[in-house]
Design a protein around this motif. Structure first.
Motif, PDB file in Angstrom:
ATOM      1  N   ILE A   1      -6.375  22.290 -15.618  1.00  0.00           N
ATOM      2  CA  ILE A   1      -7.184  21.126 -15.238  1.00  0.00           C
ATOM      3  C   ILE A   1      -6.276  19.954 -14.852  1.00  0.00           C
ATOM      4  N   THR A   2      -5.227  19.731 -15.611  1.00  0.00           N
ATOM      5  CA  THR A   2      -4.291  18.647 -15.309  1.00  0.00           C
ATOM      6  C   THR A   2      -3.575  18.899 -13.987  1.00  0.00           C
ATOM      7  N   ILE A   3      -3.198  20.117 -13.737  1.00  0.00           N
ATOM      8  CA  ILE A   3      -2.565  20.464 -12.461  1.00  0.00           C
ATOM      9  C   ILE A   3      -3.538  20.239 -11.317  1.00  0.00           C
ATOM     10  N   PHE A   4      -4.765  20.607 -11.521  1.00  0.00           N
ATOM     11  CA  PHE A   4      -5.805  20.412 -10.506  1.00  0.00           C
ATOM     12  C   PHE A   4      -5.999  18.923 -10.211  1.00  0.00           C
ATOM     13  N   MET A   5      -6.037  18.101 -11.255  1.00  0.00           N
ATOM     14  CA  MET A   5      -6.178  16.655 -11.065  1.00  0.00           C
ATOM     15  C   MET A   5      -4.944  16.064 -10.392  1.00  0.00           C
ATOM     16  N   SER A   6      -3.780  16.631 -10.637  1.00  0.00           N
ATOM     17  CA  SER A   6      -2.562  16.162  -9.989  1.00  0.00           C
ATOM     18  C   SER A   6      -2.610  16.390  -8.481  1.00  0.00           C
ATOM     19  N   ILE A   7      -3.143  17.523  -8.075  1.00  0.00           N
ATOM     20  CA  ILE A   7      -3.292  17.801  -6.651  1.00  0.00           C
ATOM     21  C   ILE A   7      -4.260  16.812  -6.014  1.00  0.00           C
ATOM     22  N   GLU A   8      -5.339  16.509  -6.700  1.00  0.00           N
ATOM     23  CA  GLU A   8      -6.294  15.527  -6.189  1.00  0.00           C
ATOM     24  C   GLU A   8      -5.659  14.138  -6.090  1.00  0.00           C
ATOM     25  N   LEU A   9      -4.818  13.782  -7.055  1.00  0.00           N
ATOM     26  CA  LEU A   9      -4.133  12.493  -7.010  1.00  0.00           C
ATOM     27  C   LEU A   9      -3.190  12.422  -5.813  1.00  0.00           C
ATOM     28  N   MET A  10      -2.500  13.513  -5.529  1.00  0.00           N
ATOM     29  CA  MET A  10      -1.610  13.539  -4.369  1.00  0.00           C
ATOM     30  C   MET A  10      -2.408  13.416  -3.070  1.00  0.00           C
ATOM     31  N   LEU A  11      -3.555  14.075  -2.989  1.00  0.00           N
ATOM     32  CA  LEU A  11      -4.391  13.947  -1.795  1.00  0.00           C
ATOM     33  C   LEU A  11      -4.887  12.511  -1.614  1.00  0.00           C
ATOM     34  N   ASN A  12      -5.245  11.854  -2.701  1.00  0.00           N
ATOM     35  CA  ASN A  12      -5.695  10.464  -2.607  1.00  0.00           C
ATOM     36  C   ASN A  12      -4.566   9.523  -2.207  1.00  0.00           C
ATOM     37  N   ALA A  13      -3.340   9.820  -2.622  1.00  0.00           N
ATOM     38  CA  ALA A  13      -2.201   9.010  -2.200  1.00  0.00           C
ATOM     39  C   ALA A  13      -1.985   9.139  -0.697  1.00  0.00           C
ATOM     40  N   VAL A  14      -2.133  10.339  -0.176  1.00  0.00           N
ATOM     41  CA  VAL A  14      -2.010  10.546   1.268  1.00  0.00           C
ATOM     42  C   VAL A  14      -3.140   9.827   1.999  1.00  0.00           C
ATOM     43  N   ASN A  15      -4.340   9.863   1.451  1.00  0.00           N
ATOM     44  CA  ASN A  15      -5.464   9.141   2.048  1.00  0.00           C
ATOM     45  C   ASN A  15      -5.181   7.640   2.129  1.00  0.00           C
ATOM     46  N   LEU A  16      -4.562   7.097   1.094  1.00  0.00           N
ATOM     47  CA  LEU A  16      -4.230   5.676   1.092  1.00  0.00           C
ATOM     48  C   LEU A  16      -3.255   5.337   2.222  1.00  0.00           C
ATOM     49  N   THR A  17      -2.286   6.195   2.461  1.00  0.00           N
ATOM     50  CA  THR A  17      -1.351   5.935   3.560  1.00  0.00           C
ATOM     51  C   THR A  17      -2.046   6.041   4.909  1.00  0.00           C
ATOM     52  N   PHE A  18      -2.938   7.018   5.057  1.00  0.00           N
ATOM     53  CA  PHE A  18      -3.697   7.130   6.314  1.00  0.00           C
ATOM     54  C   PHE A  18      -4.492   5.857   6.594  1.00  0.00           C
TER      55      PHE A  18
ATOM     56  N   TYR B   1       0.832  -1.209   0.000  1.00  0.00           N
ATOM     57  CA  TYR B   1       0.000   0.000   0.000  1.00  0.00           C
ATOM     58  C   TYR B   1       0.865   1.257   0.000  1.00  0.00           C
ATOM     59  N   LEU B   2       1.942   1.227   0.770  1.00  0.00           N
ATOM     60  CA  LEU B   2       2.810   2.402   0.837  1.00  0.00           C
ATOM     61  C   LEU B   2       3.562   2.620  -0.474  1.00  0.00           C
ATOM     62  N   ILE B   3       3.961   1.542  -1.128  1.00  0.00           N
ATOM     63  CA  ILE B   3       4.611   1.681  -2.434  1.00  0.00           C
ATOM     64  C   ILE B   3       3.631   2.239  -3.457  1.00  0.00           C
ATOM     65  N   LEU B   4       2.393   1.728  -3.444  1.00  0.00           N
ATOM     66  CA  LEU B   4       1.375   2.249  -4.351  1.00  0.00           C
ATOM     67  C   LEU B   4       1.105   3.729  -4.084  1.00  0.00           C
ATOM     68  N   ALA B   5       1.024   4.098  -2.810  1.00  0.00           N
ATOM     69  CA  ALA B   5       0.794   5.505  -2.463  1.00  0.00           C
ATOM     70  C   ALA B   5       1.973   6.366  -2.903  1.00  0.00           C
ATOM     71  N   ALA B   6       3.189   5.860  -2.742  1.00  0.00           N
ATOM     72  CA  ALA B   6       4.359   6.626  -3.170  1.00  0.00           C
ATOM     73  C   ALA B   6       4.385   6.805  -4.680  1.00  0.00           C
ATOM     74  N   VAL B   7       4.003   5.757  -5.420  1.00  0.00           N
ATOM     75  CA  VAL B   7       3.951   5.862  -6.885  1.00  0.00           C
ATOM     76  C   VAL B   7       2.883   6.869  -7.305  1.00  0.00           C
ATOM     77  N   LEU B   8       1.706   6.783  -6.694  1.00  0.00           N
ATOM     78  CA  LEU B   8       0.641   7.734  -7.023  1.00  0.00           C
ATOM     79  C   LEU B   8       1.050   9.163  -6.693  1.00  0.00           C
ATOM     80  N   PHE B   9       1.666   9.352  -5.537  1.00  0.00           N
ATOM     81  CA  PHE B   9       2.091  10.695  -5.149  1.00  0.00           C
ATOM     82  C   PHE B   9       3.175  11.210  -6.099  1.00  0.00           C
ATOM     83  N   SER B  10       4.105  10.341  -6.492  1.00  0.00           N
ATOM     84  CA  SER B  10       5.160  10.746  -7.421  1.00  0.00           C
ATOM     85  C   SER B  10       4.593  11.114  -8.789  1.00  0.00           C
ATOM     86  N   ILE B  11       3.609  10.349  -9.255  1.00  0.00           N
ATOM     87  CA  ILE B  11       2.956  10.691 -10.522  1.00  0.00           C
ATOM     88  C   ILE B  11       2.269  12.047 -10.409  1.00  0.00           C
TER      89      ILE B  11
END
Length: 103
Positions: A32-49, A10-20
């Protein structure tokens, strides 16, 4: 027989998502792409939580995820409204061409 997935997966997946998300945020020029990137980073943090909350058998991780999702929903509503306003005034979504503070 139940196969459990280790927390490292899970942590590796979250790190990959956050890096992307970070790479997309730094490389792309579309708002729009930048906005979606921020949402992807937030979801990666949610996965680690959620992963750590499950590992430690605590509910606080899910509570943090709930608050992050509330903030992300508010960000999406306000952010999309701002993006629409920028597009209506500038007729572009390219970050390099949007300079609202200049005349």
């Amino acid at each position: 027989m139940s196969a459990t997935v280790p927390i490292s997966a899970y942590l590796i997946l979250a790190a990959v998502l956050f890096s992307i998300g970070v790479a997309s945020f730094l490389i792309k020029r579309n708002i729009i792409t930048i906005f979606m990137s921020i949402e992807l980073m937030l979801n990666a943090v949610n996965l680690t939580f959620v992963a750590f909350a499950h590992m430690w058998h605590q509910i606080t991780g899910q509570i943090f995820v709930f608050f992050v999702m509330v903030v992300a929903a508010a960000e999406a509503a306000v952010g999309l409204a701002i993006i629409i306003a920028i597009f209506r005034t500038r007729q572009t979504l390219n970050v390099d061409q949007v300079n609202l503070l200049k005349n």
